[in-house]
Design a protein around this motif. Structure first.
Motif, PDB file in Angstrom:
ATOM      1  N   THR A  62       0.776  -1.332  -0.036  1.00 34.11           N
ATOM      2  CA  THR A  62       0.204   0.039   0.044  1.00 34.11           C
ATOM      3  C   THR A  62       0.861   1.231  -0.011  1.00 34.11           C
ATOM      4  N   CYS A  63       0.278   2.418   0.082  1.00 30.00           N
ATOM      5  CA  CYS A  63       1.128   3.596   0.074  1.00 30.00           C
ATOM      6  C   CYS A  63       0.335   4.911   0.840  1.00 30.00           C
ATOM      7  N   ASN A  64       1.004   5.893   0.774  1.00 30.96           N
ATOM      8  CA  ASN A  64       0.410   7.188   1.309  1.00 30.96           C
ATOM      9  C   ASN A  64      -0.499   7.710   0.370  1.00 30.96           C
ATOM     10  N   SER A  95       6.106   0.390  -1.551  1.00 30.85           N
ATOM     11  CA  SER A  95       7.196   0.223  -2.808  1.00 30.85           C
ATOM     12  C   SER A  95       7.192   1.377  -3.592  1.00 30.85           C
ATOM     13  N   ASN A  96       6.418   2.452  -3.646  1.00 26.21           N
ATOM     14  CA  ASN A  96       6.699   3.483  -4.634  1.00 26.21           C
ATOM     15  C   ASN A  96       7.894   4.346  -4.373  1.00 26.21           C
ATOM     16  N   ASP A  97       8.450   4.401  -5.440  1.00 23.71           N
ATOM     17  CA  ASP A  97       9.567   5.436  -5.781  1.00 23.71           C
ATOM     18  C   ASP A  97       9.441   6.694  -5.278  1.00 23.71           C
ATOM     19  N   PRO A 102       6.741  11.964  -4.024  1.00 18.33           N
ATOM     20  CA  PRO A 102       7.636  12.210  -3.093  1.00 18.33           C
ATOM     21  C   PRO A 102       6.604  11.994  -1.756  1.00 18.33           C
ATOM     22  N   GLY A 103       5.270  12.190  -1.676  1.00 18.65           N
ATOM     23  CA  GLY A 103       4.332  11.663  -0.648  1.00 18.65           C
ATOM     24  C   GLY A 103       4.727  10.454  -0.256  1.00 18.65           C
ATOM     25  N   ASP A 104       5.230   9.683  -0.744  1.00 20.68           N
ATOM     26  CA  ASP A 104       5.710   8.134  -0.304  1.00 20.68           C
ATOM     27  C   ASP A 104       6.913   8.081   0.271  1.00 20.68           C
ATOM     28  N   SER A 105       7.868   9.173   0.726  1.00 23.44           N
ATOM     29  CA  SER A 105       8.978   8.890   1.111  1.00 23.44           C
ATOM     30  C   SER A 105       9.048   8.425   2.483  1.00 23.44           C
ATOM     31  N   TYR A 106      10.136   8.097   3.051  1.00 23.93           N
ATOM     32  CA  TYR A 106      10.387   7.403   4.263  1.00 23.93           C
ATOM     33  C   TYR A 106       9.750   8.315   5.321  1.00 23.93           C
TER      34      TYR A 106
END
Lengths: 205, 165
Positions: A62-64, A95-97, A102-106
């Protein structure tokens, strides 16, 4: 002539990149044994399935940022609330780059996990190797894996349910059904189901 | 289930002008059977069919490439169809305003099928359901290219040219 050559070269490269994209999406099938992974959690610690072996893991790619993933966030939290006490916890993987999303950064993952009080690991698949190994393509994309000895075998792949817009509209709850069957010691009836979702944002090759 | 909202308007507009006017771009709600009919049409037109949604950022980013193809192949046997996967409840509030604002002139339809698992394989078995997805097809000539990712500028033209029209 030279243009034609150049053009065919370009077409060939493109064809090859399309083919490799196809290979990527192959990944695990239902019944396959998965390879354990080591990924960094939002608390900075590294997580592997072998750390605290559960009978079943509900692995959620999943992602943000994806609107579909956001629509399903509460349902992922609910799956963990429902099944973690029974020893079948959720492990979420992002897993998004971050360069493309950018909203999926660590850092953004840490923020979201803390704001939404995730009670399960939210792991950063920075190299995207785990998504590739699994053949995850969407967010959200779920893999229910069942332990056999010291290995985990895939029991279900796909959507959480058949109602993207709201949980109340679902007439099939694929993951819940699969996990309940495993809890009852039964084989999973519906072992995969597709849904419309966001494609995982792959790094530029 | 088929919406007839402003079909008559489009018909009138296209009769008058011979083209679909950006201003009058209206969006028909279709079901799977109608989409399959388009994909299976046994004529000489190469169909570029893109599955997208207003909420899908990579889809929105690549839409200009489809518009460019529509323009580049005007008058030739290539047609572009943009199939929105937005919820039908969002048609008037999101999809139509989006298409008007962007001046999209390729044909847009909204696929209204409630249970994706029941139809995704019928469109493309290799499709996971991830957006965007593009199919380039001609049923009569048995041409078919599946593109399960976002396209970059120029890529689409190369693929279409590879079909040697």
């Amino acid at each position: 002539m030279r243009r034609t050559l150049l053009f065919s070269g370009f077409a060939l490269v493109l064809l090859m990149s399309l083919l490799s994209a196809r290979l990527v999406s192959d990944g695990y099938k239902v019944g396959d044994v998965i390879q354990d992974f080591k990924l960094k959690n939002v608390d900075g610690k590294t997580v592997s399935l072998a750390d605290k072996p559960a009978k079943v893991y509900i692995i959620a790619f999943t992602c943000n940022t994806c609107p579909v993933a956001k629509a399903y966030e509460n349902r992922i939290i609910a799956l963990n609330e429902q099944f973690a006490p029974k020893g079948y916890p959720v492990v979420a993987i992002q897993s998004n780059d971050a360069e493309q999303s950018p909203g999926d950064s660590y850092g953004a993952m840490q923020q979201r996990a803390s704001n939404r009080k995730y009670a399960f690991p939210y792991l950063h698949d920075e190299t995207q190797a785990v998504a590739r190994a699994f053949g995850a393509t969407n967010t959200p994309h779920l893999f229910v894996v069942q332990r056999q000895g010291d290995q985990y075998r895939v029991a279900y792949i796909g959507a959480i349910d058949n109602s993207q817009r709201d949980a109340a509209g679902a007439t099939r709850k694929y993951v819940e059904e699969a996990v309940n069957e495993l809890l009852a010691g039964k084989p999973v009836t519906t072992t995969s189901a597709k849904a419309i979702g966001c494609g995982i944002k792959w790094k530029d090759a | 289930m088929v919406s007839t909202i402003p079909i008559r308007c489009i018909l009138a507009a296209s009769l008058l002008s011979g083209v679909t006017l950006a201003q009058d771009q209206s969006i028909k709600i279709i079901e799977l059977a109608q989409l399959k009919q388009v994909l299976d049409q046994p004529d000489d037109t190469l169909r570029v069919v893109n599955f997208w949604a207003t909420w899908c950022m990579p889809c929105v980013k690549e839409l200009p490439h489809f518009e460019a193809i529509r323009r580049a192949y005007l008058g030739r046997k290539v047609s572009v169809l943009l199939v929105s996967m937005d919820d039908r409840k969002d048609l008037n509030t999101k999809v139509i305003p989006f298409v008007r604002k962007r001046g999209i002139r390729s044909r847009v339809v909204l696929l209204d099928e409630p249970d994706p698992n029941s139809w995704i394989d019928q469109i493309a078995p290799e499709w996971s359901g991830a957006l965007p997805m593009t199919l380039i097809v001609n049923a009569k000539q048995k041409r078919r290219t599946f593109i399960g990712k976002a396209l970059k500028a120029g890529e689409l033209g190369v693929i279409i040219n590879a079909h040697k029209l």
